[in-house]
Scaffold this motif. Structure first.
Motif, PDB file in Angstrom:
ATOM      1  N   ALA A 133       4.479  14.059 -11.253  1.00  0.00           N
ATOM      2  CA  ALA A 133       5.003  14.165 -13.247  1.00  0.00           C
ATOM      3  C   ALA A 133       3.917  14.926 -13.706  1.00  0.00           C
ATOM      4  O   ALA A 133       4.066  15.284 -14.799  1.00  0.00           O
ATOM      5  CB  ALA A 133       4.724  12.423 -13.484  1.00  0.00           C
ATOM      6  N   GLN A 134       2.585  15.383 -13.210  1.00  0.00           N
ATOM      7  CA  GLN A 134       2.163  16.000 -14.265  1.00  0.00           C
ATOM      8  C   GLN A 134       1.641  17.666 -13.368  1.00  0.00           C
ATOM      9  O   GLN A 134       0.659  17.973 -13.601  1.00  0.00           O
ATOM     10  CB  GLN A 134       0.498  15.347 -13.929  1.00  0.00           C
ATOM     11  CG  GLN A 134       0.575  14.567 -14.836  1.00  0.00           C
ATOM     12  CD  GLN A 134      -0.795  13.216 -14.355  1.00  0.00           C
ATOM     13  OE1 GLN A 134      -1.763  14.367 -13.934  1.00  0.00           O
ATOM     14  NE2 GLN A 134      -1.443  12.947 -15.595  1.00  0.00           N
ATOM     15  N   GLY A 135       2.403  18.226 -12.672  1.00  0.00           N
ATOM     16  CA  GLY A 135       2.373  19.344 -12.488  1.00  0.00           C
ATOM     17  C   GLY A 135       1.728  19.214 -11.178  1.00  0.00           C
ATOM     18  O   GLY A 135       1.929  20.693 -10.613  1.00  0.00           O
ATOM     19  N   GLN A 136       1.422  18.807 -10.261  1.00  0.00           N
ATOM     20  CA  GLN A 136       0.546  18.806  -9.294  1.00  0.00           C
ATOM     21  C   GLN A 136       1.327  19.424  -7.636  1.00  0.00           C
ATOM     22  O   GLN A 136       2.418  18.596  -7.428  1.00  0.00           O
ATOM     23  CB  GLN A 136      -0.846  17.783  -8.733  1.00  0.00           C
ATOM     24  CG  GLN A 136      -1.275  17.466  -9.997  1.00  0.00           C
ATOM     25  CD  GLN A 136      -2.461  16.607  -9.636  1.00  0.00           C
ATOM     26  OE1 GLN A 136      -2.448  15.980  -8.712  1.00  0.00           O
ATOM     27  NE2 GLN A 136      -2.738  15.996 -11.369  1.00  0.00           N
ATOM     28  N   ALA A 185       0.661  -0.898   0.348  1.00  0.00           N
ATOM     29  CA  ALA A 185      -0.118   0.122   0.470  1.00  0.00           C
ATOM     30  C   ALA A 185       0.821   1.490   0.118  1.00  0.00           C
ATOM     31  O   ALA A 185       0.464   1.932  -0.477  1.00  0.00           O
ATOM     32  CB  ALA A 185      -1.030  -0.118   1.299  1.00  0.00           C
ATOM     33  N   ILE A 186       1.966   1.241   0.889  1.00  0.00           N
ATOM     34  CA  ILE A 186       2.937   2.796   1.305  1.00  0.00           C
ATOM     35  C   ILE A 186       3.972   3.088  -1.188  1.00  0.00           C
ATOM     36  O   ILE A 186       3.725   3.555  -1.086  1.00  0.00           O
ATOM     37  CB  ILE A 186       4.016   2.380   1.419  1.00  0.00           C
ATOM     38  CG1 ILE A 186       3.801   2.183   3.220  1.00  0.00           C
ATOM     39  CG2 ILE A 186       4.867   3.104   1.811  1.00  0.00           C
ATOM     40  CD1 ILE A 186       4.637   1.766   3.835  1.00  0.00           C
ATOM     41  N   ARG A 187       4.247   1.311  -1.109  1.00  0.00           N
ATOM     42  CA  ARG A 187       4.643   1.466  -2.510  1.00  0.00           C
ATOM     43  C   ARG A 187       3.759   1.976  -3.129  1.00  0.00           C
ATOM     44  O   ARG A 187       3.782   3.068  -4.590  1.00  0.00           O
ATOM     45  CB  ARG A 187       4.622   0.187  -2.843  1.00  0.00           C
ATOM     46  CG  ARG A 187       6.225  -0.070  -2.106  1.00  0.00           C
ATOM     47  CD  ARG A 187       7.067  -1.313  -3.137  1.00  0.00           C
ATOM     48  NE  ARG A 187       8.537  -1.036  -2.299  1.00  0.00           N
ATOM     49  CZ  ARG A 187       8.498  -2.780  -2.245  1.00  0.00           C
ATOM     50  NH1 ARG A 187       7.847  -3.647  -2.165  1.00  0.00           N
ATOM     51  NH2 ARG A 187       8.973  -2.361  -1.246  1.00  0.00           N
ATOM     52  N   ALA A 188       2.395   1.810  -3.110  1.00  0.00           N
ATOM     53  CA  ALA A 188       1.175   2.133  -4.449  1.00  0.00           C
ATOM     54  C   ALA A 188       0.899   3.462  -4.211  1.00  0.00           C
ATOM     55  O   ALA A 188       0.508   4.233  -4.955  1.00  0.00           O
ATOM     56  CB  ALA A 188      -0.329   1.293  -4.251  1.00  0.00           C
ATOM     57  N   GLU A 189       0.753   3.717  -2.759  1.00  0.00           N
ATOM     58  CA  GLU A 189       0.183   5.573  -2.468  1.00  0.00           C
ATOM     59  C   GLU A 189       2.427   6.263  -2.870  1.00  0.00           C
ATOM     60  O   GLU A 189       1.773   7.064  -3.435  1.00  0.00           O
ATOM     61  CB  GLU A 189       0.343   5.700  -1.264  1.00  0.00           C
ATOM     62  CG  GLU A 189       0.385   7.160  -0.204  1.00  0.00           C
ATOM     63  CD  GLU A 189      -1.003   7.729  -0.501  1.00  0.00           C
ATOM     64  OE1 GLU A 189      -2.283   6.721  -1.378  1.00  0.00           O
ATOM     65  OE2 GLU A 189      -1.460   8.958  -1.323  1.00  0.00           O
ATOM     66  N   LEU A 190       3.132   5.886  -2.976  1.00  0.00           N
ATOM     67  CA  LEU A 190       4.047   6.368  -3.235  1.00  0.00           C
ATOM     68  C   LEU A 190       4.107   6.606  -4.994  1.00  0.00           C
ATOM     69  O   LEU A 190       4.435   7.738  -5.297  1.00  0.00           O
ATOM     70  CB  LEU A 190       5.352   5.787  -2.642  1.00  0.00           C
ATOM     71  CG  LEU A 190       6.080   6.193  -1.166  1.00  0.00           C
ATOM     72  CD1 LEU A 190       7.270   5.512  -1.194  1.00  0.00           C
ATOM     73  CD2 LEU A 190       5.985   7.947  -1.234  1.00  0.00           C
ATOM     74  N   SER A 191       3.743   5.874  -5.659  1.00  0.00           N
ATOM     75  CA  SER A 191       3.836   5.664  -7.128  1.00  0.00           C
ATOM     76  C   SER A 191       2.842   6.768  -7.651  1.00  0.00           C
ATOM     77  O   SER A 191       2.764   7.055  -8.556  1.00  0.00           O
ATOM     78  CB  SER A 191       3.159   4.566  -7.747  1.00  0.00           C
ATOM     79  OG  SER A 191       2.903   4.261  -8.783  1.00  0.00           O
ATOM     80  N   ASP A 192       1.627   6.766  -6.851  1.00  0.00           N
ATOM     81  CA  ASP A 192       0.401   7.726  -7.201  1.00  0.00           C
ATOM     82  C   ASP A 192       1.138   9.111  -7.072  1.00  0.00           C
ATOM     83  O   ASP A 192       0.642  10.725  -7.802  1.00  0.00           O
ATOM     84  CB  ASP A 192      -1.232   7.454  -6.506  1.00  0.00           C
ATOM     85  CG  ASP A 192      -1.735   6.558  -6.557  1.00  0.00           C
ATOM     86  OD1 ASP A 192      -1.086   5.549  -7.956  1.00  0.00           O
ATOM     87  OD2 ASP A 192      -3.112   5.824  -6.238  1.00  0.00           O
TER      88      ASP A 192
END
Ligand SMILES: *Cc1c(COP(=O)(O)O)cnc(C)c1O
Length: 466
Positions: free
Chosen positions: A51-54, A38-45
């Motif tokens: 990357a989208q500048g948010q 879940a941590i990996r998935a959260e970090l990836s999000d």
């Protein structure tokens, strides 16, 4: 003073997050590798968002809070309670029949403990799990013997195998039904190893059609209730009694698949043409097949009732082991059948019968009370009480409407489909009908003790979509 300008480099590492006390605490509820995932998935999000500048707050604490949300959402059970506001009493997608409270308790007790499933308590010897069901089915239908499998589809397959494998079974062309979910008589016949011998036409089948088709290869005559469609107009069909007479003449058993297991007369609810198991037995059918979770109102099961010798053949079939019911089903089914020993109790305690039997005035009263509570919700543009019609569902009584009372609501903002979607994915989930831009709640299938939760769900959806 060298704060990196690369936001990725400021993201905490998986291990740093794992060390946070709030994350360590999660380990009492979730396995460590599930947390890491879940941590990996959260970090990836988060990386994707960057990357989208948010921008956003990506402190370890903020990430940990999201990980906890993610875990609790992800580990929600996929099967949830649904408030059925569709008015369809036997809604296949919603699990067909809700069972009697006492039957549900029996299933619960059977599930969490031991019971004499295959033990005769008198003698201490091994017994058959079929005995209790056999006993009640015989008393309720007048049959000599009975047995039960997982559903009526299984009952049909095993009956055809045991009685007609490698031989022919004669069925009217007007009765070659498809129930849905690939239950088609010709295919079921093929799976069982029996050969289908169709006779008559779609609308007309006479006794002489059956008679002409009988050869030394014939093993049985079969009648199938056209549960989910009707053949109307210029029609002719053969009664069970006539088929039985022909069967006797040629020493052929008659198998009668009546579909729904009506143990009481449904004319009392204004429904005609629903065959009763007892009538089929007394008309002389050798083997009657029916579902436990249609109009009978019990757990999913397929009941075979009829001549002892035929039931014994069915029980000896190797598929019996594959098709047999589990202890929870048997416990719930036994209690359901026992309730039928007293018709008044059945009408009161079996939810399907209670919903079919509730008086229109009572439904109107409940609709009015519900509407009154919904009118306070500001996000609804209109709330109306109207009379309507509904169907029994579950492939039963397809052409027979049931009068009912509903509450129609129109959301102030957003579409009807969006409102219905939000109701569906809420907790508890609510399934309603959509019509003319309105959401329709049918009081027939909403249990009185669900009304508070329903009002709360509508409030919640309104708040979130406003
Ligand atoms: C519904 C039905 C079946 C299938 O019963 P399940 O219990 O759903 O497997 C078979 N035959 C008839 C006539 C039916 O109406």
């Amino acid at each position: 003073m060298s704060v990196s300008t690369n936001p990725y480099r400021n993201l905490p590492a998986v291990n740093d997050i794992l060390l946070l006390p709030s994350v360590v605490a999660l380990e009492s509820r979730y396995a460590r590798d599930v947390i890491v995932e879940a941590i990996r998935a959260e970090l990836s999000d988060v990386r994707a968002a960057l990357a989208q500048g948010q921008n956003g707050v990506h402190t370890p604490e903020a990430i940990a809070a999201n990980v906890e949300k993610r875990l609790s959402a992800d580990l929600q059970p996929r099967l949830r309670t649904v408030i059925n506001a569709t008015g369809i009493v036997l809604h296949t997608n919603l699990g067909r029949a809700p069972i009697a409270e006492e039957a549900a308790t029996a299933a619960y007790e059977a599930a969490r403990g031991y019971l004499n499933l295959e033990l005769d308590l008198e003698t201490g010897k091994r017994s058959s799990r079929q005995n209790p069901i056999r006993d009640w089915v015989c008393r309720l239908t007048g049959a000599e013997s009975a047995t039960v499998v997982n559903n009526n589809a299984a009952a049909t397959v095993i009956a055809l195998r045991a009685l007609a494998q490698g031989r022919e079974v004669i069925v009217s062309r007007g009765q070659l039904i498809e129930i849905g979910g690939s239950f088609r008589i010709p295919e079921i016949m093929a799976v069982s190893g029996a050969t289908l011998r169709e006779v008559g036409t779609t609308n007309i089948t006479r006794l002489s059609d059956y008679e002409k088709a009988i050869t030394p290869a014939t093993a049985a005559l079969m009648q199938v209730h056209t549960s989910n469609y009707r053949i109307a107009g210029f029609t002719e069909s053969v009664s069970t009694a006539e088929l039985v007479t022909l069967g006797k003449q040629f020493s052929l058993p008659v198998i009668d698949d009546i579909g729904s297991g009506a143990l009481i007369d449904f004319n009392r609810f204004g429904f005609s043409g629903e065959p009763m198991a007892r009538d089929s037995i007394s008309a002389g059918a050798d083997l009657v097949l029916f579902s436990g979770d249609k109009l009978l109102g019990g757990p999913q099961a397929g009941i075979l009732a009829g001549r002892k010798e035929l039931i014994q053949r069915v029980e000896k079939d190797p598929l019996m082991r594959a098709f047999r019911c589990d202890k929870m089903t048997l416990a719930a089914l036994e209690v359901t059948l026992r309730i039928y020993m007293n018709e008044e109790a059945a009408l009161r305690d079996i939810p399907v019968l209670r919903m079919l039997g509730v008086l229109l005035d009572e439904l109107k009263k409940r609709a009015t009370a519900l509407a009154k509570r919904l009118r306070i919700i500001e996000t609804l543009a209109s709330v109306e009480v109207v009379d309507d019609v509904a169907y029994v569902g579950g492939g039963s009584l397809p052409d027979q409407q049931m009068k009912t009372w509903v509450v129609e609501v129109k959301p102030r903002a957003g579409s009807d489909a969006d409102f219905a979607y939000r109701l569906r994915v809420g907790t508890p989930a609510v399934m309603a009908r959509i019509r003319d831009g309105k959401i329709v709640f049918d009081l027939r299938t909403i249990f009185p003790d669900q009304v508070d939760a329903l009002v709360e769900a509508v409030c919640h959806v309104g708040r979130n979509s406003a």
